[in-house]
Design a protein around this motif. Structure first.
Motif, PDB file in Angstrom:
ATOM      1  N   GLY A 268       0.815  -1.202   0.000  1.00  0.00           N
ATOM      2  CA  GLY A 268       0.000   0.000   0.000  1.00  0.00           C
ATOM      3  C   GLY A 268       0.848   1.251   0.000  1.00  0.00           C
ATOM      4  N   ARG A 269       0.225   2.343   0.416  1.00  0.00           N
ATOM      5  CA  ARG A 269       0.913   3.621   0.436  1.00  0.00           C
ATOM      6  C   ARG A 269       2.216   3.556   1.227  1.00  0.00           C
ATOM      7  N   GLY A 270       2.228   2.699   2.243  1.00  0.00           N
ATOM      8  CA  GLY A 270       3.419   2.563   3.081  1.00  0.00           C
ATOM      9  C   GLY A 270       4.659   2.125   2.322  1.00  0.00           C
TER      10      GLY A 270
ATOM     11  N   CYS B 191      -1.759  -4.838  -4.735  1.00  0.00           N
ATOM     12  CA  CYS B 191      -1.575  -3.514  -4.150  1.00  0.00           C
ATOM     13  C   CYS B 191      -2.921  -2.869  -3.826  1.00  0.00           C
ATOM     14  N   SER B 192      -2.863  -1.719  -3.158  1.00  0.00           N
ATOM     15  CA  SER B 192      -4.064  -0.963  -2.825  1.00  0.00           C
ATOM     16  C   SER B 192      -4.311   0.090  -3.906  1.00  0.00           C
ATOM     17  N   ARG B 193      -5.428   0.755  -3.765  1.00  0.00           N
ATOM     18  CA  ARG B 193      -5.811   1.729  -4.783  1.00  0.00           C
ATOM     19  C   ARG B 193      -4.904   2.956  -4.777  1.00  0.00           C
TER      20      ARG B 193
ATOM     21  N   GLN C 260      -4.460  -4.205  -8.597  1.00  0.00           N
ATOM     22  CA  GLN C 260      -5.220  -3.639  -7.468  1.00  0.00           C
ATOM     23  C   GLN C 260      -6.209  -4.649  -6.900  1.00  0.00           C
ATOM     24  N   VAL C 261      -6.152  -4.779  -5.588  1.00  0.00           N
ATOM     25  CA  VAL C 261      -7.064  -5.666  -4.880  1.00  0.00           C
ATOM     26  C   VAL C 261      -8.146  -4.814  -4.225  1.00  0.00           C
ATOM     27  N   GLY C 262      -9.391  -5.241  -4.321  1.00  0.00           N
ATOM     28  CA  GLY C 262     -10.442  -4.531  -3.605  1.00  0.00           C
ATOM     29  C   GLY C 262     -11.722  -4.408  -4.398  1.00  0.00           C
ATOM     30  N   GLN C 263     -12.571  -3.555  -3.870  1.00  0.00           N
ATOM     31  CA  GLN C 263     -13.908  -3.373  -4.434  1.00  0.00           C
ATOM     32  C   GLN C 263     -13.856  -3.008  -5.915  1.00  0.00           C
ATOM     33  N   THR C 264     -13.011  -2.053  -6.261  1.00  0.00           N
ATOM     34  CA  THR C 264     -12.937  -1.641  -7.655  1.00  0.00           C
ATOM     35  C   THR C 264     -11.712  -2.240  -8.348  1.00  0.00           C
ATOM     36  N   GLY C 265     -11.053  -3.150  -7.665  1.00  0.00           N
ATOM     37  CA  GLY C 265      -9.959  -3.882  -8.274  1.00  0.00           C
ATOM     38  C   GLY C 265     -10.380  -5.333  -8.408  1.00  0.00           C
TER      39      GLY C 265
ATOM     40  N   SER D 165      -3.588   0.111   5.060  1.00  0.00           N
ATOM     41  CA  SER D 165      -4.299   0.429   6.306  1.00  0.00           C
ATOM     42  C   SER D 165      -5.519  -0.455   6.535  1.00  0.00           C
ATOM     43  N   GLY D 166      -6.159  -0.902   5.433  1.00  0.00           N
ATOM     44  CA  GLY D 166      -7.333  -1.752   5.598  1.00  0.00           C
ATOM     45  C   GLY D 166      -8.640  -1.003   5.486  1.00  0.00           C
ATOM     46  N   ALA D 167      -8.738  -0.093   4.510  1.00  0.00           N
ATOM     47  CA  ALA D 167     -10.024   0.545   4.220  1.00  0.00           C
ATOM     48  C   ALA D 167     -11.013  -0.532   3.790  1.00  0.00           C
ATOM     49  N   MET D 168     -12.296  -0.296   4.073  1.00  0.00           N
ATOM     50  CA  MET D 168     -13.284  -1.347   3.809  1.00  0.00           C
ATOM     51  C   MET D 168     -13.298  -1.765   2.343  1.00  0.00           C
TER      52      MET D 168
ATOM     53  N   THR E   6       3.440  -0.317  10.447  1.00  0.00           N
ATOM     54  CA  THR E   6       4.062   0.427  11.553  1.00  0.00           C
ATOM     55  C   THR E   6       3.032   0.802  12.613  1.00  0.00           C
ATOM     56  N   ASP E   7       1.763   0.809  12.227  1.00  0.00           N
ATOM     57  CA  ASP E   7       0.712   1.296  13.132  1.00  0.00           C
ATOM     58  C   ASP E   7      -0.034   0.130  13.789  1.00  0.00           C
ATOM     59  N   PRO E   8       0.149  -0.047  15.093  1.00  0.00           N
ATOM     60  CA  PRO E   8      -0.529  -1.166  15.758  1.00  0.00           C
ATOM     61  C   PRO E   8      -2.057  -0.986  15.802  1.00  0.00           C
TER      62      PRO E   8
ATOM     63  N   ILE F  77       4.467  -5.677  13.761  1.00  0.00           N
ATOM     64  CA  ILE F  77       4.417  -4.225  13.836  1.00  0.00           C
ATOM     65  C   ILE F  77       5.823  -3.718  13.508  1.00  0.00           C
ATOM     66  N   GLY F  78       5.941  -3.022  12.397  1.00  0.00           N
ATOM     67  CA  GLY F  78       7.269  -2.539  12.040  1.00  0.00           C
ATOM     68  C   GLY F  78       7.308  -1.975  10.631  1.00  0.00           C
ATOM     69  N   ASP F  79       8.478  -1.463  10.290  1.00  0.00           N
ATOM     70  CA  ASP F  79       8.688  -0.834   8.986  1.00  0.00           C
ATOM     71  C   ASP F  79       8.876  -1.918   7.926  1.00  0.00           C
ATOM     72  N   LEU F  80       8.023  -1.895   6.929  1.00  0.00           N
ATOM     73  CA  LEU F  80       8.088  -2.935   5.899  1.00  0.00           C
ATOM     74  C   LEU F  80       9.421  -2.933   5.170  1.00  0.00           C
TER      75      LEU F  80
ATOM     76  N   ALA G 280     -16.102   7.398   2.720  1.00  0.00           N
ATOM     77  CA  ALA G 280     -16.017   6.498   3.861  1.00  0.00           C
ATOM     78  C   ALA G 280     -14.998   5.422   3.571  1.00  0.00           C
ATOM     79  N   GLY G 281     -14.094   5.176   4.511  1.00  0.00           N
ATOM     80  CA  GLY G 281     -13.114   4.112   4.333  1.00  0.00           C
ATOM     81  C   GLY G 281     -13.145   3.133   5.488  1.00  0.00           C
ATOM     82  N   GLY G 282     -13.417   3.672   6.651  1.00  0.00           N
ATOM     83  CA  GLY G 282     -13.398   2.839   7.853  1.00  0.00           C
ATOM     84  C   GLY G 282     -14.783   2.333   8.200  1.00  0.00           C
TER      85      GLY G 282
ATOM     86  N   SER H  96     -22.449   3.166  -8.600  1.00  0.00           N
ATOM     87  CA  SER H  96     -22.202   4.213  -7.613  1.00  0.00           C
ATOM     88  C   SER H  96     -21.550   3.611  -6.379  1.00  0.00           C
ATOM     89  N   ALA H  97     -20.722   4.393  -5.694  1.00  0.00           N
ATOM     90  CA  ALA H  97     -19.933   3.881  -4.576  1.00  0.00           C
ATOM     91  C   ALA H  97     -20.809   3.493  -3.398  1.00  0.00           C
ATOM     92  N   ASP H  98     -21.899   4.219  -3.193  1.00  0.00           N
ATOM     93  CA  ASP H  98     -22.724   3.962  -2.009  1.00  0.00           C
ATOM     94  C   ASP H  98     -23.837   2.953  -2.267  1.00  0.00           C
TER      95      ASP H  98
HETATM   96  C1  LIG Z   1     -15.923   3.313  -3.924  1.00  0.00           C
HETATM   97  C2  LIG Z   1     -14.492   3.117  -3.511  1.00  0.00           C
HETATM   98  C3  LIG Z   1     -13.817   2.027  -4.021  1.00  0.00           C
HETATM   99  C4  LIG Z   1     -12.504   1.777  -3.633  1.00  0.00           C
HETATM  100  N1  LIG Z   1     -11.890   0.649  -4.113  1.00  0.00           N
HETATM  101  C5  LIG Z   1     -10.677   0.316  -3.624  1.00  0.00           C
HETATM  102  C6  LIG Z   1     -10.023  -0.901  -4.031  1.00  0.00           C
HETATM  103  O1  LIG Z   1     -10.505  -1.645  -4.901  1.00  0.00           O
HETATM  104  N2  LIG Z   1      -8.840  -1.221  -3.464  1.00  0.00           N
HETATM  105  C7  LIG Z   1      -8.239  -0.421  -2.524  1.00  0.00           C
HETATM  106  O2  LIG Z   1      -7.168  -0.788  -2.027  1.00  0.00           O
HETATM  107  N3  LIG Z   1      -8.809   0.749  -2.172  1.00  0.00           N
HETATM  108  C8  LIG Z   1     -10.011   1.138  -2.701  1.00  0.00           C
HETATM  109  N4  LIG Z   1     -10.546   2.347  -2.332  1.00  0.00           N
HETATM  110  C9  LIG Z   1      -9.723   3.297  -1.546  1.00  0.00           C
HETATM  111  C10 LIG Z   1      -9.709   3.018  -0.063  1.00  0.00           C
HETATM  112  O3  LIG Z   1     -10.801   3.711   0.555  1.00  0.00           O
HETATM  113  C11 LIG Z   1      -8.401   3.538   0.582  1.00  0.00           C
HETATM  114  O4  LIG Z   1      -8.216   4.885   0.246  1.00  0.00           O
HETATM  115  C12 LIG Z   1      -7.154   2.754   0.156  1.00  0.00           C
HETATM  116  O5  LIG Z   1      -7.385   1.354   0.205  1.00  0.00           O
HETATM  117  C13 LIG Z   1      -6.019   3.102   1.067  1.00  0.00           C
HETATM  118  O6  LIG Z   1      -4.818   2.519   0.579  1.00  0.00           O
HETATM  119  P1  LIG Z   1      -3.588   2.216   1.563  1.00  0.00           P
HETATM  120  O7  LIG Z   1      -4.036   1.304   2.625  1.00  0.00           O
HETATM  121  O8  LIG Z   1      -2.474   1.782   0.681  1.00  0.00           O
HETATM  122  O9  LIG Z   1      -3.197   3.653   2.092  1.00  0.00           O
HETATM  123  P2  LIG Z   1      -3.362   4.299   3.547  1.00  0.00           P
HETATM  124  O10 LIG Z   1      -4.766   4.217   4.007  1.00  0.00           O
HETATM  125  O11 LIG Z   1      -2.724   5.633   3.482  1.00  0.00           O
HETATM  126  O12 LIG Z   1      -2.532   3.355   4.484  1.00  0.00           O
HETATM  127  C14 LIG Z   1      -1.137   3.256   4.491  1.00  0.00           C
HETATM  128  C15 LIG Z   1      -0.748   2.317   5.613  1.00  0.00           C
HETATM  129  O13 LIG Z   1       0.629   2.076   5.545  1.00  0.00           O
HETATM  130  C16 LIG Z   1       1.186   2.076   6.852  1.00  0.00           C
HETATM  131  N5  LIG Z   1       2.605   2.418   6.711  1.00  0.00           N
HETATM  132  C17 LIG Z   1       3.146   3.610   6.361  1.00  0.00           C
HETATM  133  N6  LIG Z   1       4.482   3.523   6.267  1.00  0.00           N
HETATM  134  C18 LIG Z   1       4.794   2.238   6.552  1.00  0.00           C
HETATM  135  C19 LIG Z   1       6.010   1.516   6.604  1.00  0.00           C
HETATM  136  N7  LIG Z   1       7.187   2.095   6.321  1.00  0.00           N
HETATM  137  N8  LIG Z   1       5.970   0.204   6.949  1.00  0.00           N
HETATM  138  C20 LIG Z   1       4.791  -0.400   7.223  1.00  0.00           C
HETATM  139  N9  LIG Z   1       3.610   0.241   7.184  1.00  0.00           N
HETATM  140  C21 LIG Z   1       3.608   1.544   6.846  1.00  0.00           C
HETATM  141  C22 LIG Z   1       0.372   3.094   7.603  1.00  0.00           C
HETATM  142  O14 LIG Z   1       0.414   2.832   8.995  1.00  0.00           O
HETATM  143  C23 LIG Z   1      -1.021   2.859   7.020  1.00  0.00           C
HETATM  144  O15 LIG Z   1      -1.730   1.867   7.756  1.00  0.00           O
HETATM  145  C24 LIG Z   1     -11.854   2.651  -2.744  1.00  0.00           C
HETATM  146  C25 LIG Z   1     -12.516   3.768  -2.275  1.00  0.00           C
HETATM  147  C26 LIG Z   1     -13.821   4.015  -2.647  1.00  0.00           C
HETATM  148  C27 LIG Z   1     -14.524   5.228  -2.121  1.00  0.00           C
END
Ligand SMILES: Cc1cc2nc3c(=O)[nH]c(=O)nc-3n(C[C@H](O)[C@H](O)[C@H](O)COP(=O)(O)OP(=O)(O)OC[C@H]3O[C@@H](n4cnc5c(N)ncnc54)[C@H](O)[C@@H]3O)c2cc1C
Ligand SMILES: Nc1ncnc2c1ncn2[C@@H]1O[C@H](COP(=O)(O)O)[C@@H](O)[C@H]1O
Lengths: 323, 251
Positions: A210-212, A235-237, A250-255, A269-272, A289-291, A304-307, B13-15, B121-123
């Motif tokens: 993911g973003r991390g 990967c995440s979105r 991309q893994v997830g709802q729209t992936g 992070s684990g967005a729904m 990194t975030d417990p 829990i740690g830096d990837l 909404a994400g959480g 739609s997302a919702d």
């Molecule tokens: C309708 C809709 C559909 C969507 N479809 C998808 C989908 O298909 N797939 C998807 O993934 N998202 C989807 N999203 C987006 C989703 O809501 C989140 O925005 C996205 O999943 C967040 O990606 P992330 O976890 O990579 O980033 P973030 O939420 O920013 O999380 C980054 C995480 O990385 C951790 N981190 C940071 N640095 C480090 C490090 N050095 N080592 C270890 N950990 C670290 C942080 O603690 C944090 O938990 C969708 C959103 C909507 C509204």
């Protein structure tokens, strides 16, 4: 009677249709089924096993491959001929789409992705459904004001269950199509691009970032581990919308929705919407990194740690363990 | 080329989702708003086509007065103008929404060559508003498009399925619905944002219609929390993870 649209891809059954048949059986009506295209006739055995008495096979010279509006027309003709209480299909892109064409032809409501259905027993009273919203994180109870219920079945809300039924009797028929019904259809198809043979949906191991991960270079570590374990990278979105990785990963709802034996989520992070795509994985390991990261609620194990430190150490240890 | 993109204001909404006390909606007090990811791709596709071929890009939404915010945000990335069909804030069912959008499209002088929607739609994810509109306007529709080009008045589209990539064609005027991954939506520039403030947004009042798909209430789906076993901190925890991987047969 309930009519179930059974989907197939060039004669190959869409397994989600068996779930739709199973869900339909629970409504206490006779089940009939329909397939579009002559290759579908070969499915009489399996749809019968899952409870359909009749398999209507719609064939037409201009139905050469998937053509969703033509499917809608076929369903409309069958509805007019057979007056079913409901038309159901799998809650898949194709299932939803073909039912929406039916609903548009008849100007009737359609309830997509239902996890439960209660058919009205009083004429004029609405049918009741529960349907998924927000990637099935919310369930909506709704009334459907229509004599005919048009609804798709939420993919994983029902497990396919055989009814040990005899083969369905095949009734072939030729729909009356308009030219516009087959204007939009599959013209050709390329087989999927497989990189090194393992696709996301088939992979037993997915190392997902993911973003991390911080940038496209950071994914080198994930690739190395994935290759070592015979898996592939996900990967995440955030990652795809930043252009770090192609959308195909991309893994997830729209992936892509995946269910590997092992899903390693690093820096996610684990967005729904992400969870929606991977929660059915057998074992989920998190590196974050975030417990307090929400993904921990879905994981089996976590570090829990830096990837950037954990992944290279893990790759080294796995390589040693493999000898 | 005149293009129309239809979009919907949704909470970001994400959480974990929290419901309002009457359980009819999501509690949005602490949430921002945006549009569905698919619709961001729709706007980006529209902007790119107008950049390549000239013409106009109009945005259309049915929603509360506050949806102007989402329209302005998308005007900032390059759309020409926008139309807001104002509701009292209540959500409309798919049939009523489609009917209102059709009326608005028919009332336009511009005959849009291409109308672009999100795949769903997302919702509410009803998977149907666009198909209803295609029928009402008597236009071909290709859904779930992941790649597209316009050549000689034909939209050449690709859709990704398990077995690979499917090719479709639709002669213009056509409707397509697009998926996340079609393109990478751009961020608005500062001048883009400034210009967006001055771009025209037509506000049109609507009166509510009786829903055929009538939302009664919402419940939050139970999440199957496993409660992760924490193996430790940093690289020191790697040996414990290796043991786990051996146990589950991954190595
Ligand atoms: C309708 C809709 C559909 C969507 N479809 C998808 C989908 O298909 N797939 C998807 O993934 N998202 C989807 N999203 C987006 C989703 O809501 C989140 O925005 C996205 O999943 C967040 O990606 P992330 O976890 O990579 O980033 P973030 O939420 O920013 O999380 C980054 C995480 O990385 C951790 N981190 C940071 N640095 C480090 C490090 N050095 N080592 C270890 N950990 C670290 C942080 O603690 C944090 O938990 C969708 C959103 C909507 C509204
Ligand atoms: N209220 C609305 N106003 C304008 N367009 C909408 C609205 N609701 C949905 N749409 C469009 O229709 C698509 C499909 O929505 P749905 O049928 O709800 O899944 C969305 O991605 C949008 O492009």
């Amino acid at each position: 009677m309930i009519l179930v649209l059974v989907d197939h891809d060039r004669g190959e059954l869409d397994p989600l249709s068996l779930r739709a048949l199973t869900a339909a059986r629970k409504l206490g009506h006779e089940i009939q089924s329909v397939v579009i295209g002559s290759e579908g006739a070969s499915l009489a055995g399996v749809v019968g096993e899952y409870g359909a008495k009749v398999l209507h096979v719609a064939t037409h010279a201009s139905i050469t491959d998937y053509a969703p509006m033509a499917s809608g027309r076929v369903l409309k003709e069958l509805v007019e001929k057979l007056s079913p209480a409901a038309v159901l299909a799998a809650g898949s892109p194709r299932g939803n789409e073909q039912l929406a064409h039916l609903a548009a032809f008849l100007d009737l409501p359609m309830a997509a992705e239902c996890s439960s259905i209660t058919l009205s027993t009083t004429p004029g009273a609405p049918h009741q459904v529960s349907r998924a919203r927000w990637a099935a994180n919310l369930i909506e109870d709704a009334n459907v004001h229509s004599d005919l219920l048009i609804a798709s079945i939420l993919a994983f809300s029902v497990e396919p269950e055989s009814a040990n039924g005899a083969a369905a009797s095949v009734v072939e028929f030729q729909p009356t199509l308009e030219a516009s019904d087959t204007q939009v259809r599959v013209l050709s198809r390329d087989s999927g691009e497989t990189k090194g043979g393992v696709t996301l949906t088939d992979a037993k191991v997915i190392v997902s970032g993911g973003r991390g991960v911080g940038g496209s270079e950071g994914f080198g570590n994930l690739e190395e581990l994935a290759t070592l374990m015979g898996g592939t990278v996900g990967c995440s979105r955030v990652v795809t919308s930043s252009g770090w990785r192609p959308h195909a990963e991309q893994v997830g709802q729209t992936g892509t929705k995946v269910a590997p034996d092992l899903y390693i989520a690093a820096g996610i992070s684990g967005a729904m919407q992400h969870i929606a795509g991977m929660k059915n994985s057998k074992t989920i390991v998190v590196i974050n990194t975030d417990p307090e990261a929400p993904i921990l609620n879905y994981a089996d194990y976590a570090i829990i740690g830096d990837l950037h430190q954990v992944l290279p150490a893990l790759t080294k240890a796995v390589r040693e363990a493999k000898g | 080329m005149d293009i129309l993109v239809c979009l919907k204001r949704v909470p970001l909404a994400g959480g974990t989702l929290i419901l309002t006390p009457d359980a009819k909606d999501i509690e949005t007090k602490h949430l921002g708003f945006g549009i569905s990811p698919h619709e961001e791709n729709a706007v980006e596709a529209g902007v790119q086509l107008v950049e390549q071929m000239g013409g106009t890009l109009t945005l259309l939404t049915l929603g509360p007065t506050d949806a102007e915010e989402q329209l302005r945000a998308q005007l900032a990335i390059g759309a020409t103008r926008a139309i807001l069909l104002e509701t009292q804030g209540e959500e409309w069912d798919p049939q009523a929404t489609a009917a209102a959008l059709v009326d608005a499209i028919n009332a336009e002088e511009t005959k849009f060559d291409l109308i672009i929607f999100g795949a769903e739609s997302a919702d509410s994810a009803g998977y149907q508003i666009h198909i209803r509109i295609a029928h009402a306007l008597n236009r071909p529709i290709v859904t779930n498009v992941k790649a597209m080009k316009i050549e000689n008045g034909i939209a050449h589209c690709e859709r990704v399925v398990a077995a690979g990539r499917e090719h479709y064609e639709a002669p213009l005027p056509a409707i397509i619905t697009v998926r996340d991954g079609l393109n990478i939506p751009r961020y608005p520039s500062v001048p883009g944002r400034m210009q967006a403030r001055k771009k025209p947004v037509d506000m049109i009042k609507t009166s509510p219609r009786v829903p055929k798909l009538e939302k009664l209430n919402l419940t939050v789906a139970p999440s199957k929390s496993k409660g992760a076993e924490i193996l430790g901190n940093g690289p020191e925890a790697v040996p414990a993870l290796v043991e786990v991987l051996k146990k589950i047969g991954a190595i």
